[in-house]
Design a protein around this motif. Structure first.
Motif, PDB file in Angstrom:
ATOM      1  N   LEU A 129       0.803  -1.220   0.000  1.00 19.54           N
ATOM      2  CA  LEU A 129       0.000   0.000   0.000  1.00 19.54           C
ATOM      3  C   LEU A 129       0.839   1.273   0.000  1.00 19.54           C
ATOM      4  CD1 LEU A 129      -2.725  -0.993   2.625  1.00 19.54           C
ATOM      5  CD2 LEU A 129      -2.927  -1.051   0.128  1.00 19.54           C
ATOM      6  N   PHE A 130       2.052   1.198   0.516  1.00 17.67           N
ATOM      7  CA  PHE A 130       2.860   2.403   0.666  1.00 17.67           C
ATOM      8  C   PHE A 130       4.198   2.327  -0.069  1.00 17.67           C
ATOM      9  CE2 PHE A 130       5.772   5.206   3.069  1.00 17.67           C
ATOM     10  CZ  PHE A 130       5.085   6.398   2.922  1.00 17.67           C
ATOM     11  N   ALA A 131       4.987   1.300   0.217  1.00 16.36           N
ATOM     12  CA  ALA A 131       6.320   1.210  -0.392  1.00 16.36           C
ATOM     13  C   ALA A 131       6.238   0.964  -1.901  1.00 16.36           C
ATOM     14  CB  ALA A 131       7.126   0.094   0.280  1.00 16.36           C
ATOM     15  N   LYS A 132       5.328   0.097  -2.310  1.00 16.34           N
ATOM     16  CA  LYS A 132       5.251  -0.252  -3.730  1.00 16.34           C
ATOM     17  C   LYS A 132       4.887   0.945  -4.618  1.00 16.34           C
ATOM     18  CE  LYS A 132       3.702  -3.964  -6.732  1.00 16.34           C
ATOM     19  NZ  LYS A 132       3.281  -5.362  -6.743  1.00 16.34           N
ATOM     20  N   PRO A 133       3.878   1.768  -4.241  1.00 16.95           N
ATOM     21  CA  PRO A 133       3.617   2.960  -5.062  1.00 16.95           C
ATOM     22  C   PRO A 133       4.814   3.891  -5.149  1.00 16.95           C
ATOM     23  CG  PRO A 133       1.781   2.538  -3.588  1.00 16.95           C
ATOM     24  CD  PRO A 133       2.869   1.595  -3.186  1.00 16.95           C
ATOM     25  N   ILE A 134       5.566   4.041  -4.044  1.00 15.93           N
ATOM     26  CA  ILE A 134       6.762   4.888  -4.081  1.00 15.93           C
ATOM     27  C   ILE A 134       7.760   4.348  -5.097  1.00 15.93           C
ATOM     28  CG2 ILE A 134       8.790   5.620  -2.761  1.00 15.93           C
ATOM     29  CD1 ILE A 134       7.035   5.779  -0.306  1.00 15.93           C
ATOM     30  N   PHE A 135       8.025   3.054  -5.040  1.00 15.09           N
ATOM     31  CA  PHE A 135       8.952   2.437  -5.987  1.00 15.09           C
ATOM     32  C   PHE A 135       8.512   2.671  -7.430  1.00 15.09           C
ATOM     33  CE2 PHE A 135      10.714  -0.482  -2.618  1.00 15.09           C
ATOM     34  CZ  PHE A 135      12.046  -0.163  -2.843  1.00 15.09           C
ATOM     35  N   PHE A 136       7.251   2.432  -7.714  1.00 10.94           N
ATOM     36  CA  PHE A 136       6.795   2.484  -9.097  1.00 10.94           C
ATOM     37  C   PHE A 136       6.697   3.913  -9.628  1.00 10.94           C
ATOM     38  CE2 PHE A 136       6.149  -1.911  -8.593  1.00 10.94           C
ATOM     39  CZ  PHE A 136       5.933  -2.471  -9.841  1.00 10.94           C
ATOM     40  N   VAL A 137       6.283   4.848  -8.792  1.00  7.55           N
ATOM     41  CA  VAL A 137       6.248   6.249  -9.227  1.00  7.55           C
ATOM     42  C   VAL A 137       7.648   6.747  -9.542  1.00  7.55           C
ATOM     43  CG1 VAL A 137       5.861   8.608  -8.427  1.00  7.55           C
ATOM     44  CG2 VAL A 137       4.084   6.906  -8.118  1.00  7.55           C
ATOM     45  N   LEU A 138       8.590   6.514  -8.621  1.00  7.59           N
ATOM     46  CA  LEU A 138       9.969   6.961  -8.842  1.00  7.59           C
ATOM     47  C   LEU A 138      10.617   6.222 -10.004  1.00  7.59           C
ATOM     48  CD1 LEU A 138      11.209   7.357  -5.154  1.00  7.59           C
ATOM     49  CD2 LEU A 138      10.638   9.165  -6.782  1.00  7.59           C
ATOM     50  N   MET A 139      10.297   4.941 -10.153  1.00  8.04           N
ATOM     51  CA  MET A 139      10.830   4.178 -11.277  1.00  8.04           C
ATOM     52  C   MET A 139      10.402   4.808 -12.596  1.00  8.04           C
ATOM     53  SD  MET A 139       9.850   0.338 -12.566  1.00  8.04           S
ATOM     54  CE  MET A 139       8.226   0.956 -13.092  1.00  8.04           C
ATOM     55  N   VAL A 198      13.791   1.241   0.595  1.00 13.95           N
ATOM     56  CA  VAL A 198      12.894   2.291   0.097  1.00 13.95           C
ATOM     57  C   VAL A 198      13.590   3.651   0.175  1.00 13.95           C
ATOM     58  CG1 VAL A 198      10.739   3.536   0.506  1.00 13.95           C
ATOM     59  CG2 VAL A 198      10.777   1.047   0.655  1.00 13.95           C
ATOM     60  N   LEU A 199      14.259   3.924   1.293  1.00 20.92           N
ATOM     61  CA  LEU A 199      14.934   5.210   1.466  1.00 20.92           C
ATOM     62  C   LEU A 199      16.102   5.360   0.494  1.00 20.92           C
ATOM     63  CD1 LEU A 199      14.969   5.516   5.372  1.00 20.92           C
ATOM     64  CD2 LEU A 199      13.528   6.755   3.740  1.00 20.92           C
ATOM     65  N   ILE A 200      16.885   4.290   0.314  1.00 18.75           N
ATOM     66  CA  ILE A 200      18.026   4.356  -0.612  1.00 18.75           C
ATOM     67  C   ILE A 200      17.554   4.603  -2.036  1.00 18.75           C
ATOM     68  CG2 ILE A 200      19.878   3.002  -1.659  1.00 18.75           C
ATOM     69  CD1 ILE A 200      20.264   1.643   1.063  1.00 18.75           C
ATOM     70  N   TYR A 201      16.544   3.844  -2.459  1.00 18.89           N
ATOM     71  CA  TYR A 201      16.030   3.992  -3.827  1.00 18.89           C
ATOM     72  C   TYR A 201      15.425   5.380  -4.011  1.00 18.89           C
ATOM     73  CZ  TYR A 201      13.633   2.782  -8.173  1.00 18.89           C
ATOM     74  OH  TYR A 201      13.209   2.747  -9.485  1.00 18.89           O
ATOM     75  N   SER A 202      14.664   5.841  -3.017  1.00 21.02           N
ATOM     76  CA  SER A 202      14.014   7.147  -3.112  1.00 21.02           C
ATOM     77  C   SER A 202      15.051   8.264  -3.175  1.00 21.02           C
ATOM     78  CB  SER A 202      13.083   7.364  -1.921  1.00 21.02           C
ATOM     79  OG  SER A 202      12.072   6.376  -1.877  1.00 21.02           O
ATOM     80  N   ALA A 203      16.066   8.190  -2.306  1.00 23.10           N
ATOM     81  CA  ALA A 203      17.097   9.225  -2.284  1.00 23.10           C
ATOM     82  C   ALA A 203      17.859   9.263  -3.602  1.00 23.10           C
ATOM     83  CB  ALA A 203      18.056   8.978  -1.118  1.00 23.10           C
ATOM     84  N   GLY A 204      18.213   8.083  -4.124  1.00 21.97           N
ATOM     85  CA  GLY A 204      18.925   8.034  -5.395  1.00 21.97           C
ATOM     86  C   GLY A 204      18.096   8.564  -6.544  1.00 21.97           C
ATOM     87  N   ALA A 205      16.821   8.192  -6.587  1.00 22.80           N
ATOM     88  CA  ALA A 205      15.950   8.645  -7.669  1.00 22.80           C
ATOM     89  C   ALA A 205      15.725  10.152  -7.606  1.00 22.80           C
ATOM     90  CB  ALA A 205      14.618   7.906  -7.602  1.00 22.80           C
ATOM     91  N   VAL A 206      15.471  10.676  -6.406  1.00 22.25           N
ATOM     92  CA  VAL A 206      15.248  12.115  -6.253  1.00 22.25           C
ATOM     93  C   VAL A 206      16.501  12.899  -6.622  1.00 22.25           C
ATOM     94  CG1 VAL A 206      14.792  13.941  -4.570  1.00 22.25           C
ATOM     95  CG2 VAL A 206      13.409  11.862  -4.557  1.00 22.25           C
ATOM     96  N   PHE A 207      17.667  12.399  -6.217  1.00 20.15           N
ATOM     97  CA  PHE A 207      18.928  13.071  -6.563  1.00 20.15           C
ATOM     98  C   PHE A 207      19.115  13.133  -8.082  1.00 20.15           C
ATOM     99  CE2 PHE A 207      23.428  12.684  -7.711  1.00 20.15           C
ATOM    100  CZ  PHE A 207      23.934  13.841  -7.135  1.00 20.15           C
ATOM    101  N   CYS A 208      18.891  12.003  -8.757  1.00 17.06           N
ATOM    102  CA  CYS A 208      19.064  11.956 -10.213  1.00 17.06           C
ATOM    103  C   CYS A 208      18.040  12.833 -10.927  1.00 17.06           C
ATOM    104  CB  CYS A 208      18.964  10.513 -10.706  1.00 17.06           C
ATOM    105  SG  CYS A 208      20.339   9.459 -10.200  1.00 17.06           S
ATOM    106  N   LEU A 209      16.803  12.848 -10.433  1.00 16.58           N
ATOM    107  CA  LEU A 209      15.777  13.683 -11.039  1.00 16.58           C
ATOM    108  C   LEU A 209      16.090  15.165 -10.860  1.00 16.58           C
ATOM    109  CD1 LEU A 209      12.605  11.678  -9.957  1.00 16.58           C
ATOM    110  CD2 LEU A 209      13.429  11.965 -12.302  1.00 16.58           C
ATOM    111  N   ALA A 210      16.568  15.528  -9.669  1.00 17.37           N
ATOM    112  CA  ALA A 210      16.935  16.923  -9.416  1.00 17.37           C
ATOM    113  C   ALA A 210      18.131  17.332 -10.300  1.00 17.37           C
ATOM    114  CB  ALA A 210      17.278  17.112  -7.949  1.00 17.37           C
ATOM    115  N   LYS A 211      19.086  16.449 -10.459  1.00 21.16           N
ATOM    116  CA  LYS A 211      20.242  16.724 -11.308  1.00 21.16           C
ATOM    117  C   LYS A 211      19.810  16.894 -12.765  1.00 21.16           C
ATOM    118  CE  LYS A 211      24.725  14.829 -12.671  1.00 21.16           C
ATOM    119  NZ  LYS A 211      25.668  13.683 -12.530  1.00 21.16           N
TER     120      LYS A 211
END
Length: 216
Positions: A129-139, A198-211
């Motif tokens: 309900l929570f982690a999976k949507p985060i993964f898929f949205v950021l993916m 979840v935190l590692i993937y989210s941080a990496g994705a947000v960093f790359c998107l911001a860059k």
């Protein structure tokens, strides 16, 4: 728990709406593509629900669980959607097609992902309900940015050999990580490691998107 259901149902619609509002230029084509993705997912999910439901026995194998999640929920849907979109809009410039692909795929997952989660037996776990949507949205956001670098010749030409290899590696991580974490979770990975991934993937994705946003 109700808030987690809302998060599952609204994560893709909200992110897609924000992405369209932020986009410069005409927004009507993106809205049309998003609704087209929603319609396609609704038809597909209706077919699966009435004629070919998702029933499977969970194997005690990381590789088999990983392969099932990756193929059924990432590789095949994205592959089919991308191929269909590129064919239908084949007269448009490649850069324009790639730019419009995100709302189409996001519209599809806005229906498909909740259907997959809610179709499972109760109770629905917090991961789904929570982690999976985060993964898929950021993916999907990460893949959207990565493909515009890798598949548009004018942007790919700006990359050196090392940067090009790095982009392909990051694309693989974007696509494989959600399925790998879910396969580990199915096999009983504890909550601490799940949150850490979840935190590692989210941080990496947000960093790359911001860059990527700063380079535009």
């Amino acid at each position: 728990m109700a808030s987690m259901y809302l998060f599952l149902l609204l994560s893709f619609p909200i992110v897609t709406a924000l992405w369209i509002l932020k986009k410069e230029g005409a927004k009507e084509p993106c809205l049309f593509n998003a609704f087209l993705g929603i319609l396609l997912a609704a038809l597909f999910c209706a077919y699966k629900y009435f004629f070919s439901p998702f029933y499977f026995l969970t194997p005690d194998s990381f590789f088999r669980n990983f392969l099932r999640v990756f193929l059924e929920q990432i590789f095949l849907p994205l592959g089919v959607l991308t191929a269909a979109f590129m064919f239908v809009y084949k007269k448009d410039k490649l850069a324009d097609r790639l730019e419009s692909l995100f709302p189409f795929c996001a519209g599809f997952y806005a229906v498909y992902l909740p259907f997959r989660v809610l179709n499972d037996a109760l109770p629905h776990p917090a991961f789904a309900l929570f982690a999976k949507p985060i993964f898929f949205v950021l993916m999907l956001l990460s893949v959207n940015e990565r493909q515009k670098v890798l598949f548009v010749p004018s942007r790919r030409a700006l990359l050196g050999a090392r940067d090009l290899v790095l982009e392909w590696f990051l694309l693989a991580v974007d696509l494989l990580m959600p399925a790998a974490v879910e396969a580990l979770w199915i096999l009983g990975m504890n909550a601490f490691l799940t949150i850490l991934f979840v935190l590692i993937y989210s941080a990496g994705a947000v960093f790359c998107l911001a860059k990527a946003a700063r380079q535009l």
